[in-house]
Design a protein around this motif. Structure first.
Motif, PDB file in Angstrom:
ATOM      1  N   GLU A  66      45.322   9.702  -1.833  1.00 37.38           N
ATOM      2  CA  GLU A  66      46.237   9.017  -2.865  1.00 37.38           C
ATOM      3  C   GLU A  66      46.679   8.535  -3.234  1.00 37.38           C
ATOM      4  O   GLU A  66      45.865   7.922  -4.675  1.00 37.38           O
ATOM      5  CB  GLU A  66      46.804  10.769  -2.572  1.00 37.38           C
ATOM      6  CG  GLU A  66      47.206  11.134  -3.738  1.00 37.38           C
ATOM      7  CD  GLU A  66      47.954  12.891  -4.739  1.00 37.38           C
ATOM      8  OE1 GLU A  66      48.920  12.748  -5.314  1.00 37.38           O
ATOM      9  OE2 GLU A  66      48.327  13.195  -3.327  1.00 37.38           O
ATOM     10  N   LYS A  69      44.394   5.347  -3.591  1.00 39.21           N
ATOM     11  CA  LYS A  69      43.288   5.593  -4.809  1.00 39.21           C
ATOM     12  C   LYS A  69      43.952   5.291  -6.469  1.00 39.21           C
ATOM     13  O   LYS A  69      43.397   4.318  -6.987  1.00 39.21           O
ATOM     14  CB  LYS A  69      42.895   6.951  -5.296  1.00 39.21           C
ATOM     15  CG  LYS A  69      41.153   7.012  -4.157  1.00 39.21           C
ATOM     16  CD  LYS A  69      41.384   8.666  -4.435  1.00 39.21           C
ATOM     17  CE  LYS A  69      39.752   8.683  -3.179  1.00 39.21           C
ATOM     18  NZ  LYS A  69      39.262  10.327  -3.218  1.00 39.21           N
ATOM     19  N   HIS A  70      45.718   5.692  -6.226  1.00 41.76           N
ATOM     20  CA  HIS A  70      46.275   5.549  -7.280  1.00 41.76           C
ATOM     21  C   HIS A  70      45.920   3.855  -7.839  1.00 41.76           C
ATOM     22  O   HIS A  70      45.919   3.014  -8.553  1.00 41.76           O
ATOM     23  CB  HIS A  70      47.564   5.778  -6.996  1.00 41.76           C
ATOM     24  CG  HIS A  70      48.592   5.742  -8.537  1.00 41.76           C
ATOM     25  ND1 HIS A  70      48.056   6.264  -9.121  1.00 41.76           N
ATOM     26  CD2 HIS A  70      49.664   4.692  -8.587  1.00 41.76           C
ATOM     27  CE1 HIS A  70      49.563   5.528 -10.245  1.00 41.76           C
ATOM     28  NE2 HIS A  70      50.480   4.924  -9.553  1.00 41.76           N
TER      29      HIS A  70
END
Length: 192
Positions: A66, A69-70
């Motif tokens: 997560e 990807k951010h």
């Protein structure tokens, strides 16, 4: 008869020995991230790579993906086992640089250590860490009336570290067919 070239012949110079061979073969230049690299509770012998104060307590593969990807990376999850801990299953691969141009994917992160520190800094700020869900714990899986034992403390019964169904133990006193004669003397009474 032909012979192999040697250093005395001058055909194998220091500049061309390992560097040329390294560039001749295509290899995966993505870096590998195992969750233990960031785990502030793990020791260096366990596999922690960054200082404990830069790490995060028990990071998961999902949290790492997560954050990556951010940040703008394209992480790839691989089903591999960490060599120092057979229960630690799963790793992430990510490119620090664009394969075609060689430019950094994220300009302020130029090394693996910088990326690991950024992950350790960002994971505690995730919504899932700040607001724990109110899910009820998973019920224990029963096998023949006896609850199955989990191999990892704090993990649901019969679950592996990645959340996939794991092995479920035999109830006390039962042995698989053909295994009864394989117990060492004195242990058979413990199993009953």
């Amino acid at each position: 008869a032909t012979r192999a070239p040697s250093m005395a012949d001058g055909e194998l110079g220091a500049a061309s020995s390992s560097v040329a061979r390294y560039d001749e073969y295509a290899h995966d230049k993505r870096i590998i991230i195992h969750p233990v690299y960031l785990n502030s509770k793990a020791t260096i012998a366990d596999g922690r790579v960054i200082a404990a104060e830069h790490g995060v307590e028990n990071p998961t593969l999902g949290e790492i993906i997560e954050v990556l990807k951010h940040l703008g990376y394209q992480p790839a999850l691989e089903d591999k086992i960490y060599s120092r801990d057979a229960l630690a299953r799963g790793r992430i691969r990510v490119n620090l640089k664009d394969a075609a141009t060689g430019e950094l994917t994220v300009p302020e992160i130029a090394s693996r250590k910088q990326l690991l520190r950024k992950l350790g800094e960002s994971i505690p700020n995730l919504k899932s860490r700040k607001e724990p869900s109110a899910k009820a714990p998973a019920p224990a899986i029963e096998y023949g009336g006896a609850p199955a034992m989990s191999m990892v403390p704090g993990m649901g019964a019969g679950m592996s570290p990645v959340g996939m169904p794991g092995r479920v133990g035999m109830p006390a006193g039962m042995m698989p067919p053909g295994m009864a004669g394989m117990m060492p003397p004195g242990v058979a009474g413990v199993m009953a």
